[in-house]
Design an enzyme around this catalytic site. Sequence first.
Site, PDB file in Angstrom:
ATOM      1  N   TYR A  65     -72.557  10.705  -5.863  1.00 23.13           N
ATOM      2  CA  TYR A  65     -71.197  11.151  -6.682  1.00 23.13           C
ATOM      3  C   TYR A  65     -70.127  11.773  -5.579  1.00 23.13           C
ATOM      4  CZ  TYR A  65     -73.694   9.280 -10.752  1.00 23.13           C
ATOM      5  OH  TYR A  65     -74.243   8.597 -11.640  1.00 23.13           O
ATOM      6  N   ARG A  68     -68.582   8.567  -4.219  1.00 27.72           N
ATOM      7  CA  ARG A  68     -67.864   8.089  -5.355  1.00 27.72           C
ATOM      8  C   ARG A  68     -66.532   8.879  -5.764  1.00 27.72           C
ATOM      9  NH1 ARG A  68     -70.437   5.249 -10.281  1.00 27.72           N
ATOM     10  NH2 ARG A  68     -68.681   4.029 -10.050  1.00 27.72           N
ATOM     11  N   GLN A  99     -66.025   2.661 -19.904  1.00 22.83           N
ATOM     12  CA  GLN A  99     -67.392   2.908 -19.282  1.00 22.83           C
ATOM     13  C   GLN A  99     -67.105   3.442 -17.924  1.00 22.83           C
ATOM     14  OE1 GLN A  99     -70.308  -0.484 -20.936  1.00 22.83           O
ATOM     15  NE2 GLN A  99     -68.313  -1.236 -20.636  1.00 22.83           N
ATOM     16  N   ASN A 100     -66.013   3.363 -17.476  1.00 23.45           N
ATOM     17  CA  ASN A 100     -65.802   3.707 -16.190  1.00 23.45           C
ATOM     18  C   ASN A 100     -65.509   5.199 -15.866  1.00 23.45           C
ATOM     19  OD1 ASN A 100     -65.700   1.150 -15.701  1.00 23.45           O
ATOM     20  ND2 ASN A 100     -63.609   0.700 -15.517  1.00 23.45           N
ATOM     21  N   HIS A 117     -68.850   7.329 -21.005  1.00 27.33           N
ATOM     22  CA  HIS A 117     -69.773   7.572 -19.769  1.00 27.33           C
ATOM     23  C   HIS A 117     -69.417   8.810 -18.917  1.00 27.33           C
ATOM     24  CE1 HIS A 117     -71.607   3.292 -20.191  1.00 27.33           C
ATOM     25  NE2 HIS A 117     -71.818   4.313 -21.278  1.00 27.33           N
ATOM     26  N   SER A 179     -69.908  -6.445 -18.465  1.00 24.87           N
ATOM     27  CA  SER A 179     -71.156  -7.568 -18.633  1.00 24.87           C
ATOM     28  C   SER A 179     -71.775  -7.377 -19.819  1.00 24.87           C
ATOM     29  CB  SER A 179     -72.047  -7.145 -17.399  1.00 24.87           C
ATOM     30  OG  SER A 179     -72.698  -5.907 -17.536  1.00 24.87           O
ATOM     31  N   LEU A 204     -64.181 -11.991 -15.788  1.00 24.18           N
ATOM     32  CA  LEU A 204     -64.131 -12.996 -14.703  1.00 24.18           C
ATOM     33  C   LEU A 204     -65.001 -14.034 -15.057  1.00 24.18           C
ATOM     34  CD1 LEU A 204     -63.008 -13.260 -11.816  1.00 24.18           C
ATOM     35  CD2 LEU A 204     -65.254 -12.166 -11.046  1.00 24.18           C
ATOM     36  N   GLU A 205     -65.922 -13.967 -15.684  1.00 24.08           N
ATOM     37  CA  GLU A 205     -66.810 -15.072 -16.213  1.00 24.08           C
ATOM     38  C   GLU A 205     -67.499 -14.587 -17.412  1.00 24.08           C
ATOM     39  OE1 GLU A 205     -69.208 -14.650 -12.702  1.00 24.08           O
ATOM     40  OE2 GLU A 205     -70.310 -13.326 -13.566  1.00 24.08           O
TER      41      GLU A 205
HETATM   42  P1  OAD Z   1     -71.170  -4.446 -14.478  1.00 30.03           P
HETATM   43  O1  OAD Z   1     -71.247  -4.271 -13.129  1.00 30.03           O
HETATM   44  O2  OAD Z   1     -72.418  -4.646 -15.194  1.00 30.03           O
HETATM   45  O3  OAD Z   1     -70.470  -5.464 -15.037  1.00 30.03           O
HETATM   46  C1  OAD Z   1     -69.029  -5.985 -14.415  1.00 30.03           C
HETATM   47  C2  OAD Z   1     -68.153  -7.020 -15.275  1.00 30.03           C
HETATM   48  O4  OAD Z   1     -66.970  -7.064 -14.606  1.00 30.03           O
HETATM   49  C3  OAD Z   1     -69.183  -8.438 -14.724  1.00 30.03           C
HETATM   50  O5  OAD Z   1     -68.976  -9.146 -16.210  1.00 30.03           O
HETATM   51  C4  OAD Z   1     -68.005  -9.229 -14.070  1.00 30.03           C
HETATM   52  O6  OAD Z   1     -67.947 -10.668 -14.429  1.00 30.03           O
HETATM   53  C5  OAD Z   1     -66.710  -8.480 -14.365  1.00 30.03           C
HETATM   54  N1  OAD Z   1     -65.618  -8.492 -13.504  1.00 30.03           N
HETATM   55  C6  OAD Z   1     -65.982  -8.435 -11.958  1.00 30.03           C
HETATM   56  N2  OAD Z   1     -64.998  -8.603 -11.263  1.00 30.03           N
HETATM   57  C7  OAD Z   1     -63.607  -8.788 -12.267  1.00 30.03           C
HETATM   58  C8  OAD Z   1     -62.253  -8.830 -12.174  1.00 30.03           C
HETATM   59  N3  OAD Z   1     -61.623  -8.807 -11.160  1.00 30.03           N
HETATM   60  N4  OAD Z   1     -61.899  -9.152 -13.199  1.00 30.03           N
HETATM   61  C9  OAD Z   1     -62.397  -9.119 -14.421  1.00 30.03           C
HETATM   62  N5  OAD Z   1     -63.580  -8.805 -14.675  1.00 30.03           N
HETATM   63  C10 OAD Z   1     -64.324  -8.607 -13.643  1.00 30.03           C
HETATM   64  O7  OAD Z   1     -70.220  -3.154 -15.188  1.00 30.03           O
HETATM   65  P2  OAD Z   1     -70.128  -2.593 -16.568  1.00 30.03           P
HETATM   66  O8  OAD Z   1     -70.132  -3.741 -17.624  1.00 30.03           O
HETATM   67  O9  OAD Z   1     -68.855  -1.639 -16.465  1.00 30.03           O
HETATM   68  O10 OAD Z   1     -73.378   2.844 -17.186  1.00 30.03           O
HETATM   69  O11 OAD Z   1     -71.296  -1.458 -16.750  1.00 30.03           O
HETATM   70  C11 OAD Z   1     -71.549  -1.068 -17.916  1.00 30.03           C
HETATM   71  C12 OAD Z   1     -72.463   0.211 -17.599  1.00 30.03           C
HETATM   72  O12 OAD Z   1     -73.570  -0.165 -16.871  1.00 30.03           O
HETATM   73  C13 OAD Z   1     -72.056   1.421 -16.467  1.00 30.03           C
HETATM   74  O13 OAD Z   1     -70.987   2.057 -17.277  1.00 30.03           O
HETATM   75  C14 OAD Z   1     -72.897   2.145 -15.980  1.00 30.03           C
HETATM   76  C15 OAD Z   1     -73.888   1.004 -15.822  1.00 30.03           C
HETATM   77  O14 OAD Z   1     -75.164   1.087 -15.857  1.00 30.03           O
HETATM   78  C16 OAD Z   1     -73.475   4.312 -16.632  1.00 30.03           C
HETATM   79  O15 OAD Z   1     -73.483   4.478 -15.652  1.00 30.03           O
HETATM   80  C17 OAD Z   1     -74.242   4.883 -17.691  1.00 30.03           C
END
Ligand code: OAD
Length: 233
Positions: A65, A68, A99-100, A117, A179, A204-205
């Site tokens: 951390y 980060r 969630q960021n 989070h 995601s 993105l997808e």
């Molecule tokens: P993920 O890393 O699981 O997913 C990132 C998402 O962003 C994916 O669906 C990608 O397709 C999308 N993505 C990537 N680049 C992009 C771009 N340039 N434009 C648009 N979309 C893009 O991250 P989170 O969904 O945020 O929890 O993860 C959720 C939680 O899981 C986090 O907060 C963390 C993790 O475990 C904790 O730490 C409690």
Amino acid sequence: MDSLKNLLQQKNCKDVVVLTGAGISAESGIKTFRDSNGLWEDHAIEDIASPEGFYKDPEMVHRFYNLRRAQLQDVYPNPAHTALSDLEKIVDNFTLITQNVDDLHERGGSQNVLHMHGELKKIFCLKTGKVDYFEGDVMSEEFSFVRPDIVWFGEAIKYSTEIQKAFENCDLYLCIGTSNNVYPAAGFVQAAKMKNALCIELNLEATALSHQYDLNFYGPATEIVTQFVDLFR
Ligand code: OAD
């Protein structure tokens, strides 16, 4: 996007809830969880982002951390962050749930941000139970009595009351750059649907939950989020 503009005008959406995930900060240079394959220096992310991991090896967790937190000095809000701060000023009611743990929404001008989070720039003192704003590195002598104010796996999210309230009159729900793998955030689309809100995914997808949304737009956040917000201008 033209037909969407007509739809938004017809629906007269004014009460907006937005959920963002790591994808919105990707183009600012912050790696998503999926990009790093769930690993940091060969440690599974669950070993770092969990109370068990912390009690087993607080030094490793603080090192992760600290890095980060330091990285925040080298990254900047991108046009998707600033577009959302513009949208906040345009509509009547606006709640941004993220969630960021970075501070790019705030630095992009957003006011009403719920960090469900937690935040890298907050620290929790295990002795006093107090949360304080924090910049810099946690030093070795503090490793065992402070922890990042981050929600780890198995812990309850923050702001659940405020989040529930935000959906009460929601008529437009936007899910951006996540995601949809982690609950309860992945379930917010259902809360929005119960209110008959228009539900839109911008990513993105496609994700595992794409089919639950009324509309999906795929592309980099800096392009699709800015184009989307332009429809309100
Ligand atoms: P993920 O890393 O699981 O997913 C990132 C998402 O962003 C994916 O669906 C990608 O397709 C999308 N993505 C990537 N680049 C992009 C771009 N340039 N434009 C648009 N979309 C893009 O991250 P989170 O969904 O945020 O929890 O993860 C959720 C939680 O899981 C986090 O907060 C963390 C993790 O475990 C904790 O730490 C409690």
